[in-house]
Design an enzyme around this catalytic site. Sequence first.
Site, PDB file in Angstrom:
ATOM      1  N   HIS A 183      -3.667  -4.989   0.657  1.00 44.60           N
ATOM      2  CA  HIS A 183      -3.289  -5.404   2.080  1.00 44.60           C
ATOM      3  C   HIS A 183      -3.020  -6.803   2.076  1.00 44.60           C
ATOM      4  CE1 HIS A 183      -2.491  -1.673   4.276  1.00 44.60           C
ATOM      5  NE2 HIS A 183      -3.434  -1.166   3.530  1.00 44.60           N
ATOM      6  N   CYS A 232       0.773  -1.210   0.043  1.00 42.29           N
ATOM      7  CA  CYS A 232       0.158  -0.167   0.158  1.00 42.29           C
ATOM      8  C   CYS A 232       0.981   1.385   0.122  1.00 42.29           C
ATOM      9  CB  CYS A 232      -1.023  -0.169   0.969  1.00 42.29           C
ATOM     10  SG  CYS A 232      -2.286   0.954   1.019  1.00 42.29           S
ATOM     11  N   GLU A 257      -1.567  -8.680   4.389  1.00 42.07           N
ATOM     12  CA  GLU A 257      -1.307  -9.075   5.695  1.00 42.07           C
ATOM     13  C   GLU A 257      -2.654  -9.075   6.339  1.00 42.07           C
ATOM     14  OE1 GLU A 257      -0.951  -4.535   6.037  1.00 42.07           O
ATOM     15  OE2 GLU A 257      -0.804  -6.092   4.314  1.00 42.07           O
TER      16      GLU A 257
END
Length: 524
Positions: free
Chosen positions: A180, A86, A182
């Site tokens: 993202h 990002c 994660e």
Amino acid sequence: MDPEHLPDSILIVDFGSQVTQLIARRVREAGVYSEIAPFSAAEAAFERMRPKGIIFSGSPASVPDDDSPRAPQCLFDSGLPILGICYGQQVMTHQLGGEVRPGHETGEGGEFGRAFLTVSKSCALFDGLWEEGERHQVWMSHGDKVTRFADGFEIVATSDGAPFAVIADEERKYYGTQFHPEVVHTPDGAKLIANFARHVCGLEGDWTMAEFRATKIAEIREQVGDGKVICGLSGGVDSAVAAVLIHEAIGEQLTCVFVDHGLLRQGEAEQVVSLFKGHYNIPLVHVDVEEQFLGGLAGETDPERKRKFIGKTFIDVFEEEARKIGGADFLAQGTLYPDVIESVSFTGGPSVTIKSHHNVGGLPERMNMKLVEPLRELFKDEVRELGRELGLPDAFVGRHPFPGPGLAIRIPGEVTKERCDILRMADAIYLEEIRRAGLYDAIWQAFAVLLPVKTVGVMGDGRTYDSVCGLRAVTSTDGMTADVYPFDASFLSAVATRIVNEVKGINRVVYDYTSKPPGTIEWE
């Protein structure tokens, strides 16, 4: 960790994202050691860690702003693989000569929430996972966007709102994702991060808790030498695991001090003494300082001042006991990685503090002792894994987290012995019912809270005016985020009935449905 003992690792540069900790979790889940450093301290962390790869986090900042954070140039000069997530993708693009523009300037706005990208070209980041032409769900959260990528990069995936959803420079092993990976909302995100750590960076993924144990034992021996260590036991898992690990490293050089401050759960003091004196034969000083703690908390209602008093009094007790045992060179603490992260500003400057942690930070200058914090790089579930590796009983290691300040932060308002006793009984009933229902191991943390509120009730033919008990239960992986545990209404009703019937002083029970964020797990 000590530079001499560091395993192969990934350095995660934090630009202020709320989910940077999840990146570290995903890397460790891939069997690769990782640490987070704020961008302002990334160069020093890079020199200390000597990592094999680098990940740039997201950020609430905007790259086009003059004062937005940047990555140290040495990271690009290192020749190591870099993954930008990002803001990390955007700042990498900007610093390498590309262009990033605010969403309002492009006229397209941002992209938030679930999105679908299309893989336009294969790359090492996608190996064995995504194929050209496939569509995959990801999680976006960005206002700005890359409008011209830097030399050497090419587009390998696109989405409707992000034409540069994934970019890659295969020669330099630089990758950037606008989404993202994660977060759990990107289903294949953990696998993408594992690909970066293992396939792109070439790491074996063989970092284990057994390796951590051996490494830490060597570090502790090197740090302590022939010095003496005093370790404060709070009754929780963290300090217990730290003590057993240190004892394995230096044996009789360690003395544990169990501070029985009157703020523990029911039967906890007896359990700690039995485990350490009986099972491990670790030198243990049992100090009963209930009157000192409760006296100091009398009349105090501010949660930060309560925490600070408890932390200071812990230190005072340690000083006194250190003198009694002939002086100690080191103070051991069970500080964990989330404690460190929540207590440090990513900018290295002033920041909003969520809450102070009583066991984080330096010691008063008057204390001529250095800190030993062997769990400082571990998340909570990793501490439990280490405890099992050390042979601690599973029933003890698997216990729900318990805060260092104990019941004091589960009693909003003034803390008294009477209120502690009431809460202890209610909490014991709640946990007993959870265990009886076979739900204990499915819950990250469950506890009762005694509210500074009284309500009218009816018991028998009489009117009551007693306290309200709040029940809390959450699921989590590492304590950084948490969801409410969805008890059946019949279970909560049965628990409430027992507490009201058996605990004098409580006539109403409520259940806390707040997740983290926006709430914290504990009430104070």
